[in-house]
Design an enzyme around this catalytic site. Structure first.
Site, short mmCIF file in Angstrom:
data_model
loop_
_atom_site.label_atom_id
_atom_site.label_comp_id
_atom_site.label_asym_id
_atom_site.label_seq_id
_atom_site.Cartn_x
_atom_site.Cartn_y
_atom_site.Cartn_z
N ARG A 186 1.79 1.82 -5.96
CA ARG A 186 2.01 0.84 -4.89
C ARG A 186 0.80 -0.04 -4.67
O ARG A 186 0.84 -0.98 -3.87
CB ARG A 186 2.35 1.55 -3.59
CG ARG A 186 3.56 2.44 -3.65
CD ARG A 186 3.84 3.05 -2.31
NE ARG A 186 4.16 2.04 -1.34
CZ ARG A 186 5.34 1.48 -1.19
NH1 ARG A 186 6.34 1.84 -1.96
NH2 ARG A 186 5.55 0.55 -0.28
N GLU A 226 1.71 -9.42 -18.45
CA GLU A 226 1.36 -8.32 -17.54
C GLU A 226 0.39 -7.34 -18.18
O GLU A 226 -0.51 -6.84 -17.54
CB GLU A 226 2.61 -7.49 -17.19
CG GLU A 226 3.66 -8.17 -16.38
CD GLU A 226 4.85 -7.23 -16.12
OE1 GLU A 226 5.10 -6.95 -14.95
OE2 GLU A 226 5.52 -6.78 -17.08
N GLU A 234 11.56 -11.78 -20.89
CA GLU A 234 11.04 -10.44 -20.62
C GLU A 234 9.89 -10.11 -21.58
O GLU A 234 8.89 -9.52 -21.18
CB GLU A 234 12.18 -9.42 -20.73
CG GLU A 234 11.78 -7.97 -20.52
CD GLU A 234 11.24 -7.64 -19.13
OE1 GLU A 234 11.28 -8.50 -18.22
OE2 GLU A 234 10.75 -6.51 -18.96
N ASN A 237 0.99 -0.20 5.88
CA ASN A 237 1.50 -0.92 4.72
C ASN A 237 2.31 -2.08 5.25
O ASN A 237 3.19 -1.88 6.09
CB ASN A 237 2.38 0.02 3.88
CG ASN A 237 3.20 -0.75 2.85
OD1 ASN A 237 2.72 -1.71 2.27
ND2 ASN A 237 4.44 -0.32 2.65
N GLY A 238 2.02 -3.31 4.81
CA GLY A 238 2.77 -4.46 5.30
C GLY A 238 1.82 -5.56 5.76
O GLY A 238 0.65 -5.58 5.37
N HIS A 246 12.10 -30.66 -25.85
CA HIS A 246 11.96 -31.55 -24.70
C HIS A 246 10.57 -31.45 -24.08
O HIS A 246 10.39 -31.77 -22.91
CB HIS A 246 13.05 -31.24 -23.67
CG HIS A 246 14.43 -31.45 -24.21
ND1 HIS A 246 14.89 -32.70 -24.62
CD2 HIS A 246 15.44 -30.58 -24.49
CE1 HIS A 246 16.12 -32.59 -25.08
NE2 HIS A 246 16.48 -31.30 -25.02
N TRP A 251 -3.44 -2.24 -1.67
CA TRP A 251 -3.37 -3.41 -2.53
C TRP A 251 -3.62 -4.57 -1.58
O TRP A 251 -2.81 -4.86 -0.71
CB TRP A 251 -2.00 -3.51 -3.17
CG TRP A 251 -1.84 -4.62 -4.15
CD1 TRP A 251 -2.41 -4.74 -5.38
CD2 TRP A 251 -1.04 -5.79 -3.98
NE1 TRP A 251 -2.00 -5.90 -5.98
CE2 TRP A 251 -1.17 -6.56 -5.15
CE3 TRP A 251 -0.23 -6.28 -2.95
CZ2 TRP A 251 -0.52 -7.78 -5.33
CZ3 TRP A 251 0.42 -7.48 -3.13
CH2 TRP A 251 0.29 -8.22 -4.31
N LYS A 255 6.12 -9.23 -20.33
CA LYS A 255 5.45 -7.98 -20.69
C LYS A 255 4.06 -8.28 -21.28
O LYS A 255 3.09 -7.60 -21.00
CB LYS A 255 6.28 -7.21 -21.74
CG LYS A 255 7.48 -6.50 -21.16
CD LYS A 255 7.07 -5.23 -20.43
CE LYS A 255 8.04 -4.83 -19.34
NZ LYS A 255 8.07 -5.66 -18.16
N CYS A 275 0.84 -1.19 0.00
CA CYS A 275 0.00 0.00 0.00
C CYS A 275 0.88 1.24 0.00
O CYS A 275 2.07 1.17 0.23
CB CYS A 275 -0.83 0.03 1.28
SG CYS A 275 -1.64 -1.53 1.61
N LYS A 329 3.38 -1.98 -8.45
CA LYS A 329 4.71 -1.59 -8.88
C LYS A 329 5.78 -2.10 -7.91
O LYS A 329 6.81 -2.60 -8.32
CB LYS A 329 4.77 -0.06 -8.97
CG LYS A 329 6.10 0.50 -9.41
CD LYS A 329 6.32 0.28 -10.88
CE LYS A 329 7.65 0.77 -11.36
NZ LYS A 329 8.03 0.08 -12.61
C1 G6P Z 1 6.82 -6.04 -9.36
C2 G6P Z 1 6.66 -5.24 -10.64
C3 G6P Z 1 7.66 -5.73 -11.69
C4 G6P Z 1 9.07 -5.65 -11.12
C5 G6P Z 1 9.18 -6.48 -9.83
C6 G6P Z 1 10.53 -6.29 -9.13
O1 G6P Z 1 6.37 -7.34 -9.53
O2 G6P Z 1 5.34 -5.38 -11.13
O3 G6P Z 1 7.58 -4.89 -12.84
O4 G6P Z 1 9.99 -6.12 -12.08
O5 G6P Z 1 8.18 -6.05 -8.90
O6 G6P Z 1 10.61 -4.96 -8.67
P1 G6P Z 1 11.96 -4.25 -8.22
O7 G6P Z 1 11.53 -2.89 -7.72
O8 G6P Z 1 12.54 -5.08 -7.13
O9 G6P Z 1 12.83 -4.18 -9.41
#
Ligand code: G6P
Length: 614
Positions: free
Chosen positions: A27, A494, A487, A104-105, A510, A78, A491, A2, A609
Site C-alpha cells: 500500500r 512501471e 499493457e 490513510n487518506g 498520424h 506513501w 509493464k 498507506c 499497489k
Molecule cells: C495501481 C497499481 C496498478 C493497478 C491500478 C488499479 O496504480 O499500481 O497495477 O492496475 O492501481 O488498481 P485496481 O486495484 O483498481 O485494479
C-alpha cells in the site's frame, strides 16, 4: 495512501505490528512508524527509508520499552501531503505526546484547521494533513471528553477520505478507529482486538474479521469491539468471509512476488472460470446478485477502471460489442467521474478493480449509481468496499496479489469480463448457444496455453538480453492486440523505468512514426486477429525506418517472423481471448529488463499497489 495496523490486548505487540506492516507494504513503503502505550506513556519510533522503511523500523525498535504493551498502532506510508521524511511519518502526536494517531487518506480542509489550531496555541511538527486530527482530538479531550467522544467530534470537522486509529496514554487499553471512503477492517480473538487496512494483514492473528462502514466509529479494547455511528447509535459490524491463508500471501519459494504471481496465472484463470456453467453447459453467474431480469433491458455498457484493470476493460469492449451487439464504452475512472457521462437505469456500469478499493474507481461507481445505472464490480478481494457498495459483483479468483504491477489479476480480469460478455449474450439472445459454448470451451483451455507461454521464459530472456541498451520502446497492436500493446508498455514503464508508448498500430502514421529511428524498439502484437495483415503492413513501415522489431506471433507463423528481428512465440487461440496468452511474454520481458537494469520488480519506485487517493 498507506497501510495501518493496530492491536490491543497483546503484551508483545511489536512483532505483530512489524509483521503486519510488511504485509501492508504494497500500500506504500516510503516511511513507517509505530506507537506503543507502555508504562503509562506513548513510545513512538518512525523512519523514512524508501523501499526498506519497515526493515529499518524493525532495527530502530530494538530499544523499545520492555514493559507489557497495552495498545499499539503501526503505519506504512506513501506520501501525499509532505515529503517522505521521518517527521512526516506516522504516528503523529498531539502537543502532550500522550496521544498518537495514524491515518490513510487525505484531509481536504487541513490548512484552515491548522491555522485555527495554531491560533489556539497548538504547535505542529510535520507538513502532513494528518496532524490536525491529533490536535483537534487533544482540544476536545481538554474539555473532559473521552478519547472516543473527542474523536467523534473531530470527525465532524474534517472533510476528505480517511481510515484512522488513535491511542492515548490516559486510556491505555483503548484504540479508537474510524473510516470514510478508505478501507479498514476489524478483528478479534482471545483477549485481543485488532484493526488493519486489509484482511491479509490480520490473517495469522484472527479469522474473526469484521467490516467497518463509512462514518462508523470503533472502540477496540482487549477482546472486544464496539461499533457505533458518529451519532452514537450501536451498530453490529458485518463479519467478512476469509478465503485466503497466510501461506497464499507469501512468496512460495520464488525470488519475488512478481515471479510467483506470473506462475500462478494458469490457476488464476482456471479458478476464475470455476463453477460458471450449469448442468446443461449454460452460463450461471448466480453469485453476481444482478439477475437475468435486471440485465435484460440494458442498452449500453460502460466499463470504468484504472491502470492494468483499464486495459482488461479495453479487451472486454471488443468482446462485448462483438458478442452482445451493445455499445460498450470504456473510460479511465479518474476522467469518468468528472465528465457528464450519459447513463441511466438501462446502463450497466462495470467497475473493474483488483483491490476493490481504488478511490478513482469507487467514486466513479458511486457517480454511476447516483445517475441510476446498474453497478457491477469485478474485484479480486471478497467483500472489498466496492464489492459491498455495488448492485452486483463478479469476483476474479486470483488470490492475493502483492507485486505492485498487476499480472495474475489482469489475466483473471480479462477472463471474468469475457465471461460477463458471454453471459450478457446468453441473456439477450445475441449469440447462439453453440457459439457461446465454443468460446467457453476455448476459455477453459487458456490455463494450459498460459502455462505453455510461461514455460518459454528462456526465449524472452534471450530477447531481453539483446535489448539492454535500448531506451525507447513502442508497443503496437490492432484490434484486441491494441490493449495488449498498452499493457506491455505499462509493464515496461512501471518495472524497467524505460520510455514505452503503447499505440494502435494504424494510428502511427498520424504522428508517432516521426519518432521511429534506428535504435527504437518496436514490440508488435502479431497474433492472428482480424487485423493481422494490416498489422504486418504497419510493422513493415517501422522496420523500413530502422526500428528493431520484436513480434509476439502464433507458433509457426513464418509470415510474421519474416518481418521481425526477434519473435516471441505463443500458442494460438481464438482472437477475442488471445490477449490472455499474448500479454504473458510482455510481462516476462518487462520483468527481465527490470532485473537487467537492477530494479526490484515487486516495489517499483513512486508506485503503490492500491491507490486510495485521487
Ligand atoms: C495501481 C497499481 C496498478 C493497478 C491500478 C488499479 O496504480 O499500481 O497495477 O492496475 O492501481 O488498481 P485496481 O486495484 O483498481 O485494479
Amino acid at each position: 495512501m498507506c497501510g495501518i495496523i493496530g492491536v490491543t490486548g497483546e503484551a508483545d505487540a511489536l512483532p505483530l505490528l512489524l509483521g503486519a506492516l510488511h504485509q501492508l507494504e504494497y500500500r506504500g513503503y516510503d516511511s513507517a512508524g509505530v506507537a506503543l502505550v507502555v508504562d503509562d506513556a506513548v513510545w513512538r519510533e518512525r523512519t523514512a527509508g524508501g523501499t526498506d522503511s519497515v526493515a529499518k523500523l524493525a532495527s530502530l525498535t530494538r530499544d523499545a520499552p520492555t514493559g507489557p504493551t497495552r495498545a499499539a498502532i503501526g503505519h506504512t506510508r506513501w506520501a501525499t501531503h509532505g515529503s517522505p521524511t521521518p517527521e512526516n511519518a506516522h504516528p503523529h502526536v498531539d502537543c502532550s505526546g500522550r496521544l498518537a494517531l495514524i491515518h490513510n487518506g487525505i484531509i481536504e480542509n487541513h490548512a484552515e484547521l491548522q491555522t485555527e489550531l495554531e491560533a489556539g496555541g497548538h504547535a505542529f511538527s510535520s507538513a502532513t494533513d494528518t496532524e490536525v486530527m491529533a490536535h483537534l482530538i487533544e482540544q476536545e479531550m481538554a474539555t473532559g471528553a473521552s478519547l472516543a467522544a473527542a474523536t467523534c467530534s473531530m470527525l465532524r470537522r474534517v472533510r476528505g477520505a480517511f481510515s484512522i486509529a488513535v491511542v492515548h496514554a490516559d486510556e491505555p487499553d483503548t484504540i479508537v478507529a474510524a473510516r470514510r471512503a478508505t478501507p479498514l477492517v476489524l478483528g478479534r480473538h482471545d483477549g485481543a482486538a485488532l484493526l488493519a487496512s486489509d484482511i491479509p494483514a490480520l490473517i495469522g492473528h484472527t479469522r474473526e474479521v469484521f467490516a467497518l462502514a463509512d462514518d462508523e466509529l470503533a472502540v477496540l479494547t482487549p477482546g472486544a469491539l464496539e461499533v457505533t455511528t458518529l451519532d452514537g447509535e450501536p451498530v453490529t459490524p458485518e463479519q467478512l468471509t476469509i478465503t485466503w491463508d497466510l501461506e497464499a500471501a507469501q512468496k512460495g519459494g520464488y525470488e519475488d512476488y512478481m515471479s510467483k504471481e506470473m506462475h500462478e496465472q494458469p490457476h488464476a484463470v482456471a479458478d476464475t472460470l470455476l463453477d460458471r456453467r450449469g448442468p446443461g453447459g449454460e452460463l450461471i453467474l448466480d453469485q453476481m446478485r444482478l439477475g437475468a431480469a435486471d440485465l435484460r433491458d440494458i442498452d449500453k455498457v460502460f466499463i470504468v477502471a484504472c491502470g492494468s484493470s483499464y486495459h482488461a476493460a479495453l479487451v472486454a469492449k471488443y468482446a462485448i460489442e462483438h458478442w452482445v451487439k451493445l455499445p460498450a464504452e470504456v473510460d479511465i475512472a479518474s476522467e469518468f467521474r468528472y465528465r457528464d457521462p450519459v447513463l441511466n437505469e438501462r446502463t450497466l456500469c462495470v467497475g473493474v478493480s483488483q483491490s476493490g478499493e481504488t478511490l478513482d474507481t469507487s467514486e466513479a461507481m458511486r457517480e454511476a449509481a447516483r445517475l441510476g445505472a446498474k453497478v457491477l464490480v469485478v474485484s479480486n478481494v471478497v467483500d472489498s468496499s466496492m464489492a459491498r457498495a455495488a448492485d452486483g459483483v463478479l469476483y476474479t479468483r486470483a488470490g492475493p496479489e502483492i507485486g505492485v504491477a498487476s499480472t495474475k489479476c489482469h489475466l483473471a480480469q480479462i477472463v471474468a469480463l469475457e465471461v460477463l460478455g458471454l453471459y450478457l449474450a446468453q441473456i439477450l439472445g445475441t449469440q447462439p448457444t453453440e457459439r457461446i459454448n465454443e468460446v467457453l470451451n476455448a476459455l477453459e483451455v487458456l490455463p494450459e496455453l498460459v502455462a505453455d507461454s510461461l514455460d518459454r521464459v528462456g526465449d524472452v530472456d534471450d530477447v531481453a538480453a539483446k535489448l539492454t541498451d535500448a531506451r525507447d520502446f513502442f508497443f503496437l497492436g490492432r484490434h484486441v492486440g491494441y490493449p495488449v500493446a498498452l499493457e506491455g508498455a505499462l509493464k515496461l514503464k512501471e518495472l524497467a523505468y524505460l520510455r514505452a508508448e503503447g499505440y494502435p498500430a494504424g494510428e502511427l502514421k498520424h504522428g508517432p512514426i516521426a519518432l521511429i529511428e534506428p535504435g527504437t524498439v518496436v514490440v508488435g502484437i502479431a497474433t492472428r486477429n482480424p487485423l493481422w495483415e494490416k498489422m504486418l503492413s504497419n510493422v513493415a513501415e517501422v522496420r523500413s525506418r530502422g526500428a528493431t522489431v520484436v513480434l509476439v506471433a502464433d507458433d509457426g507463423d513464418e509470415e510474421s517472423a519474416a518481418v521481425a528481428d526477434h519473435v516471441l512465440w505463443v500458442p494460438p487461440t481464438t482472437s477475442l481471448i488471445s490477449p490472455v496468452v499474448d500479454v504473458v511474454p510482455l510481462q516476462q520481458l518487462a520483468y527481465r529488463l527490470a532485473r537487467l537494469h537492477g530494479h526490484d520488480p515487486d516495489r517499483p519506485r513512486n508506485l503503490a499497489k492500491t491507490v486510495t487517493v485521487e
